[in-house]
Design an enzyme around this catalytic site. Structure first.
Site, short mmCIF file in Angstrom:
data_model
loop_
_atom_site.label_atom_id
_atom_site.label_comp_id
_atom_site.label_asym_id
_atom_site.label_seq_id
_atom_site.Cartn_x
_atom_site.Cartn_y
_atom_site.Cartn_z
N ARG A 13 0.85 -1.21 0.00
CA ARG A 13 0.00 0.00 0.00
C ARG A 13 0.88 1.25 0.00
O ARG A 13 0.60 2.22 -0.71
CB ARG A 13 -0.93 0.01 1.22
CG ARG A 13 -2.09 -0.94 1.10
CD ARG A 13 -3.19 -0.65 2.14
NE ARG A 13 -2.73 -0.88 3.49
CZ ARG A 13 -2.70 -2.09 4.08
NH1 ARG A 13 -3.10 -3.16 3.42
NH2 ARG A 13 -2.27 -2.23 5.31
N LYS A 97 13.45 -5.62 1.38
CA LYS A 97 14.39 -6.19 2.34
C LYS A 97 13.64 -7.12 3.29
O LYS A 97 12.42 -6.98 3.39
CB LYS A 97 15.17 -5.10 3.10
CG LYS A 97 14.37 -3.94 3.68
CD LYS A 97 13.19 -4.11 4.55
CE LYS A 97 13.38 -4.63 5.91
NZ LYS A 97 12.10 -4.62 6.72
N1 LIG Z 1 10.93 -0.69 3.39
C1 LIG Z 1 10.14 -0.57 4.43
O1 LIG Z 1 10.03 0.50 5.03
C2 LIG Z 1 9.32 -1.73 4.88
C3 LIG Z 1 8.29 -1.57 5.80
C4 LIG Z 1 7.52 -2.69 6.13
C5 LIG Z 1 7.81 -3.91 5.54
N2 LIG Z 1 8.85 -4.02 4.66
C6 LIG Z 1 9.15 -5.31 4.03
O2 LIG Z 1 8.09 -5.62 3.13
C7 LIG Z 1 7.86 -7.03 3.10
C8 LIG Z 1 6.40 -7.29 3.43
O3 LIG Z 1 6.07 -6.70 4.66
P1 LIG Z 1 4.54 -6.31 5.01
O4 LIG Z 1 4.59 -5.68 6.34
O5 LIG Z 1 3.93 -5.61 3.87
O6 LIG Z 1 3.95 -7.78 5.16
P2 LIG Z 1 2.43 -8.28 5.26
O7 LIG Z 1 1.49 -7.16 5.07
O8 LIG Z 1 2.34 -9.13 6.49
O9 LIG Z 1 2.39 -9.32 4.04
C9 LIG Z 1 2.60 -8.93 2.74
C10 LIG Z 1 1.90 -9.89 1.80
O10 LIG Z 1 2.67 -11.07 1.60
C11 LIG Z 1 1.81 -12.03 1.01
N3 LIG Z 1 2.08 -13.39 1.46
C12 LIG Z 1 2.42 -14.41 0.66
N4 LIG Z 1 2.57 -15.54 1.36
C13 LIG Z 1 2.36 -15.24 2.64
C14 LIG Z 1 2.37 -16.01 3.83
N5 LIG Z 1 2.68 -17.31 3.84
N6 LIG Z 1 2.07 -15.38 4.97
C15 LIG Z 1 1.80 -14.08 4.98
N7 LIG Z 1 1.78 -13.28 3.85
C16 LIG Z 1 2.04 -13.88 2.70
C17 LIG Z 1 0.38 -11.59 1.32
O11 LIG Z 1 -0.13 -11.11 0.10
P3 LIG Z 1 -1.37 -11.80 -0.65
O12 LIG Z 1 -2.27 -12.33 0.43
O13 LIG Z 1 -1.94 -10.65 -1.38
O14 LIG Z 1 -0.83 -12.87 -1.52
C18 LIG Z 1 0.57 -10.44 2.26
O15 LIG Z 1 -0.45 -9.48 2.17
C19 LIG Z 1 8.88 -7.63 4.05
O16 LIG Z 1 9.99 -8.01 3.31
C20 LIG Z 1 9.24 -6.48 4.97
O17 LIG Z 1 10.54 -6.58 5.53
C21 LIG Z 1 9.56 -2.95 4.32
#
Ligand SMILES: NC(=O)c1ccc[n+]([C@@H]2O[C@H](COP(=O)([O-])OP(=O)(O)OC[C@H]3O[C@@H](n4cnc5c(N)ncnc54)[C@H](OP(=O)(O)O)[C@@H]3O)[C@@H](O)[C@H]2O)c1
Length: 314
Positions: A13, A97
């Site tokens: 998002r 990351k």
């Molecule tokens: N750069 C930054 O500032 C920052 C900040 C936060 C996170 N991140 C990184 O972004 C990545 C995602 O973080 P997030 O906080 O966005 O995660 P999240 O909302 O928990 O999950 C992201 C998406 O991953 C998918 N997914 C696929 N297999 C999954 C599984 N087995 N269990 C859970 N989710 C699964 C799901 O998408 P679908 O259901 O749509 O398939 C879920 O909505 C990580 O690598 C994190 O380190 C970076």
């Protein structure tokens, strides 16, 4: 540039808001497609965030010949397999990351990128931000003298988050937030580390909850880093030189940089530098990928493959 988001979660998002901001600036990005394991989730996400296509599986999204760049926004353990899927289908990739869960996975991905000659980048946003150049320029100007030590901390109360708790998703504090402390140290002091001392605590699931890491550099400099999923910390990074110090507010997205000369005042900084206005801060990594692709590069100079390799090995 048609950009697709793989995984419709939290950071996806933030990236969508970034891409909308870039479009509003007149930059050449299209919110093209979103891939989710659940078609309804993909459709809702596409509608809400402004993507043209919604796909009910990651592989469906990658079959699209028009898609130029895939942003991977899923838990760490899935990154390697998903980057390989992208590269197999000829798609350039910007992966969140931590790049992968471990070093062998990273090596496999970087080899594939080389063989296929396709851009593969790590979305470690602080590497791409203007604050990095600002800090480098201040240090080069000798304003604070020779750097002998730094401290950095980053912690959030995230020990209830599923992807942080579960070992099979490569959870834990280090891969989620510790990477920012390590990148901060690396951007200032380089990678010529002689010795690393680390201690920590674990969650019940076995993943690391808090890590205290000290890096001893061959130059004699020392970096002391604290990262945790148990509480929110002040997020400061402080770089200590022989004539003063730099204090960076929020090493996870620097908001200002203060230059301190304690011989003049311990109460007030000598100078306060705000960082340039940003959309969200994620735009810099997207621009770096676009530039690299236009130049036919397979890596971004801000986070080259060799650095990714060093990071995942250490
Ligand atoms: N750069 C930054 O500032 C920052 C900040 C936060 C996170 N991140 C990184 O972004 C990545 C995602 O973080 P997030 O906080 O966005 O995660 P999240 O909302 O928990 O999950 C992201 C998406 O991953 C998918 N997914 C696929 N297999 C999954 C599984 N087995 N269990 C859970 N989710 C699964 C799901 O998408 P679908 O259901 O749509 O398939 C879920 O909505 C990580 O690598 C994190 O380190 C970076």
């Amino acid at each position: 540039m048609k950009i697709g988001v793989l995984g419709a979660g939290g950071i996806a998002r933030s990236m969508s808001a970034t891409l909308r901001g870039m479009r509003a600036n007149g930059e050449d990005v299209e919110l093209w497609s979103v891939g989710s394991r659940d078609i309804r989730k993909a459709e809702q996400f596409a509608k809400r965030e402004g993507f043209q296509k919604a796909c009910g599986s990651y592989s469906d999204m990658l079959e699209d010949p028009d898609l130029d760049l895939v942003y991977i926004a899923t838990p760490h353990a899935l990154h390697a397999e998903q980057m390989l899927m992208c590269l197999e289908r000829g798609k350039a990739v910007l992966c969140e990351k931590a790049f992968t869960g471990n070093a062998p996975q990273a090596e496999k991905v970087l080899q594939a990128a080389k063989e296929k000659n396709i851009l593969t980048a790590e979305a470690i946003w602080t590497r791409y931000m203007p604050s990095r150049g600002m800090i480098r320029d201040i240090l080069a100007s000798d304003e604070i003298g020779e750097v002998t030590a730094l401290t950095a901390n980053l912690g959030y109360t995230i020990s209830g988050v599923e992807r942080i708790i579960r070992p099979e998703l490569a959870g834990g504090a280090l891969l989620d937030v510790g990477v920012y402390c390590l990148n901060f140290a690396s951007m200032v002091l380089g990678d010529d580390i002689e010795r690393t001392c680390a201690v920590g605590t674990r969650m019940e699931s076995g993943v690391d909850a808090l890590d205290q890491i000290t890096l001893f550099y061959r130059s004699g400099a020392v970096a002391d880093l604290l990262t945790t999923a148990l509480c929110t910390t002040d997020r400061y990074g402080v770089i200590y030189g022989t004539r003063g110090f730099l204090r960076v507010e929020n090493i996870n997205n620097p908001s200002r940089i203060e230059i301190w000369h304690p011989d003049r005042s311990h109460l007030f900084p000598s100078q306060v530098l705000p960082v340039p206005h940003q959309i969200t801060g994620y735009e810099y990594e997207v621009r770096a990928c676009m530039r690299a692709m236009q130049e036919g590069q397979i890596e971004c100079s801000e986070m080259p493959h060799e650095e990714i390799r060093l990071f995942t090995e250490s």
